[in-house]
Design an enzyme around this catalytic site. Structure first.
Site, PDB file in Angstrom:
ATOM      1  N   ARG A  27      -0.148  68.383  10.023  1.00  0.00           N
ATOM      2  CA  ARG A  27       0.027  69.484  11.097  1.00  0.00           C
ATOM      3  C   ARG A  27      -1.123  70.305  11.540  1.00  0.00           C
ATOM      4  O   ARG A  27      -1.225  70.925  12.693  1.00  0.00           O
ATOM      5  CB  ARG A  27       0.913  70.719  10.673  1.00  0.00           C
ATOM      6  N   TRP A  74      -5.082  73.573  13.151  1.00  0.00           N
ATOM      7  CA  TRP A  74      -5.032  72.545  14.273  1.00  0.00           C
ATOM      8  C   TRP A  74      -5.428  73.677  15.476  1.00  0.00           C
ATOM      9  O   TRP A  74      -4.874  74.580  15.961  1.00  0.00           O
ATOM     10  CB  TRP A  74      -3.918  72.180  14.882  1.00  0.00           C
ATOM     11  N   ASN A 100       0.494  80.434  11.935  1.00  0.00           N
ATOM     12  CA  ASN A 100       0.965  79.365  12.746  1.00  0.00           C
ATOM     13  C   ASN A 100       1.597  79.743  14.015  1.00  0.00           C
ATOM     14  O   ASN A 100       2.631  80.471  13.908  1.00  0.00           O
ATOM     15  CB  ASN A 100       1.950  78.237  11.975  1.00  0.00           C
ATOM     16  N   GLY A 101       1.032  79.259  15.197  1.00  0.00           N
ATOM     17  CA  GLY A 101       1.668  79.862  16.438  1.00  0.00           C
ATOM     18  C   GLY A 101       0.440  80.304  17.335  1.00  0.00           C
ATOM     19  O   GLY A 101      -0.544  80.051  17.128  1.00  0.00           O
ATOM     20  N   GLU A 488      -3.774  56.465  20.139  1.00  0.00           N
ATOM     21  CA  GLU A 488      -3.718  57.569  19.210  1.00  0.00           C
ATOM     22  C   GLU A 488      -4.508  57.315  17.803  1.00  0.00           C
ATOM     23  O   GLU A 488      -4.991  58.258  17.389  1.00  0.00           O
ATOM     24  CB  GLU A 488      -2.317  58.342  18.980  1.00  0.00           C
ATOM     25  N   LYS A 603       0.968  66.635  14.097  1.00  0.00           N
ATOM     26  CA  LYS A 603       2.287  66.073  14.046  1.00  0.00           C
ATOM     27  C   LYS A 603       3.685  66.868  14.729  1.00  0.00           C
ATOM     28  O   LYS A 603       4.219  66.231  15.634  1.00  0.00           O
ATOM     29  CB  LYS A 603       2.936  66.022  12.536  1.00  0.00           C
TER      30      LYS A 603
END
Ligand code: AGP
Length: 608
Positions: A27, A74, A100-101, A488, A603
């Protein structure tokens, strides 16, 4: 798009958090960090780079405790620096948060908090959360979180701990996934199920606008408004090994080799005993199928390529016009839809922000929305009117492989289902196609066991700077996907193009240094693609072809050929893509790239 974990119980939380983060590294891997209540304040260890850096830092640090939270990042707001790594704390270093967000109104919140005397140490949107909680905190962490999140706009899954109560984690979610694993007097918090599979298969899936108070003694789940929520336990069926490498060098290679199983499992519940086609969670029977005006498929990246394949199957068999759109374009395109239109949305993660926004747009316009996903309980499963599940098992490698072929497989079956409902194919035709679909897992197996020379070809061309992938008809989405895979994971520039369009521009790119990958499987345009290959050769480019076993013509024009098993033209996409996944994989390995964690990618893309 960031992974969060938490643990409360009677064991040392640190190895459990690190293990969970390892499973969530797909992630994000820009930085990672942990927080554990310690001597008078929450102790934090965080490092830039992937998890191994955090593991090294932790082994040099005596941090331990029966409760903790962790994060793998990320980067969205602020570069991947140590200061921007999570967890983030309040001014007194008592309250610690992983997130996360995206907090969309963080700039105004931050300015107001600074105005009220708070000190910030990072450029992140997240850091406003512990400071807001700090302002609401008067000894009850749950209530403080409940008040603070009222100010947040955007998406969040958060886990919060406080030095004052080293047996309590408070979690909350809105538009970002969060699950809670249930152990024996211990609980595990995570963004995704694989992170807890080593410890439990009993899960609570938190829904939007729900929060929980978790201690080693028990858990209570409520809505943001404080209404009690009684949840069923979700029993995970995957075995622990599904989320491990199982002797393979990388997850991606393991997942490529798992493709026959993924397709087999995916097809298992779609065909009944008497050739019946079953979509249990699709509210779309004969009547609606006959009234169908058009189908619109929306998706991103590799899932979009599955959509392009689905279009050909649906148009050909069910005779309904199909549009395929990239979710991020569709959502702002003012789409023309009504109640006689069907929108199929494809997302392996079920969490892609642009795709979910597209779903809301389509529903607002009255269309029926069917989701295709690999993740039970993901956000799409609550937003769509009906669901089609792929059963590929957890896909950890960032590059989608087994989820793609599973998506193609269900789209083939759904196209057949529509054809049956609409009477556009006879029973005999349907039975023949269904029979060919069910042969696909064995055919993929055959291709995987005959892939010997792909590695040599990859080594030969691994230093080229540019590649062109050409296809026509059903070969075009395969070419697009082959080029995306190469880009990628190997960082080589690659363009996927319609072979017939090449002479209108891209042919100018060609010379001896630009290898061309041509999809030339048996089809009605086979002669045409052979002609395109000749044009390419005339410009000095080497040609790597994907063709059907027994094709003698291709040997005369291609420098290297990877063969796939013969099947009907529409189904050939699922076979032709396999050698291209391996080509990209071996090329990336030859260049020393980390195939499971390509740079800048994650991901599930839960931000716009
Ligand atoms: C695939 O290899 C990519 N990592 C990416 O394009 C992916 O397919 C895309 O982000 C869509 O994800 P989804 O299927 O989870 O919505």
């Amino acid at each position: 798009m960031c992974g969060i974990v938490g643990y409360v119980g009677n064991k040392n939380s640190v190895p459990i958090l690190l293990d969970g983060l390892k499973k969530l590294e797909y992630r994000g891997y820009d930085s990672a960090g942990l927080a554990v209540p310690g001597n008078g304040m929450v102790e934090i260890v965080k490092e830039v780079g992937n998890l191994s850096h955090l593991e090294d830092a932790v082994s040099n640090n005596r941090i331990n405790g029966n409760l903790g939270i962790g994060h793998t990042r990320w980067a969205t707001h602020g570069r991947p620096t140590q200061a921007n790594a999570h967890p983030h704390n309040d001014c007194k270093n008592k309250i610690s948060v992983v997130h996360n967000g995206i907090i969309e109104n963080f700039i105004e919140l931050k300015e107001a908090l600074i105005g009220r005397g708070h000190t910030f140490h990072s450029e992140t949107d997240t850091e406003v959360i512990p400071h807001l909680i700090e302002e609401c905190y008067d000894g009850d962490l749950f209530e403080a979180v409940q008040s603070a999140i009222k100010d947040l706009e955007g998406s969040f899954a958060i886990a919060v701990i406080c030095q004052d109560n080293p047996d309590l984690i408070v979690v909350a979610r809105k538009d970002s996934p969060l699950i809670i694993g249930i152990g024996d007097r211990e609980y595990f918090v995570a963004s995704d199920i694989p992170a807890v599979l080593n410890y439990t298969k009993d899960i609570f899936i938190l829904q939007d606008c729900e929060m929980a108070k978790i201690t080693s003694k028990g858990i209570s789940i409520t809505t943001f408004e404080g209404e009690e929520v009684n949840k069923d336990i979700f029993k995970v069926k995957w075995d622990d090994e599904a989320a491990e490498k199982g002797g393979y060098e990388d997850f991606m290679l393991k997942e490529i080799y798992e493709q026959p199983k993924a397709i087999r499992e995916t097809l298992r519940d779609k065909f009944g005993k008497d050739g019946e086609i079953i979509f249990e969670e699709v509210p779309f029977g004969k009547e609606k199928a006959c009234e169908l005006n058009k189908v619109v498929i929306i998706a991103c990246g590799t899932s979009y390529h599955a959509g392009l394949v689905g279009k050909q199957a649906i148009e050909q068999w069910a005779k309904v016009p199909v549009e395929v759109d990239i979710s991020s374009e569709f959502r702002y395109s003012n789409p023309i839809l009504n109640e006689n239109d069907l929108v199929i949305t494809i997302t392996q993660s079920g969490e892609t922000a642009d795709t979910l926004a597209g779903v809301r747009e389509a529903k607002n316009r009255g269309a029926t929305v069917i989701g295709v996903t690999n993740v039970l309980g993901s956000t799409i499963t609550r937003e769509a009117d009906g669901m089609i599940y792929t059963h590929a098992g957890p896909e950890i490698g960032v590059a989608a492989t087994k989820t793609l072929v599973s998506q193609m497989a269900v789209l083939y079956v759904f196209a057949l289902y529509l054809a049956k409902c609409r009477g556009t194919l006879s029973d005999e035709e349907i039975a023949a196609i269904a029979c060919d679909i069910q042969k696909l897992p064995d055919q993929v197996e055959e291709i995987l066991s005959a892939n010997g020379k792909i590695k040599d070809v990859a080594n030969k061309y691994a230093n080229c700077a540019d590649f062109l992938y050409l296809g026509r008809g059903i070969g075009l989405p395969v070419a697009l996907e082959g080029a995306l895979k190469l880009k990628e994971i190997s960082y080589i520039h690659a363009e996927g193009y319609a072979a017939g369009e090449m002479k209108h521009g891209p042919i100018a790119l060609l010379d001896e240094g630009v290898p061309v990958v041509a999809i030339a499987t048996k089809s009605k345009v086979h002669e045409k693609i052979l002609g395109n290959i000749q044009e390419v050769r005339a410009r000095g480019a080497d040609v790597i072809a994907v063709s059907t076993f027994g094709d003698k013509e291709i040997e005369k024009v291609a420098d290297h050929t990877f063969y796939v098993t013969e099947t009907m033209e529409t189904l050939s996409a699922i076979l032709a893509v396999i050698p291209l996944q391996l080509l990209a994989y071996y090329m990336a390995k030859a260049r020393g790239c980390n195939v499971d964690q390509p740079r800048n990618l994650a991901k599930s893309v839960t931000v716009e």
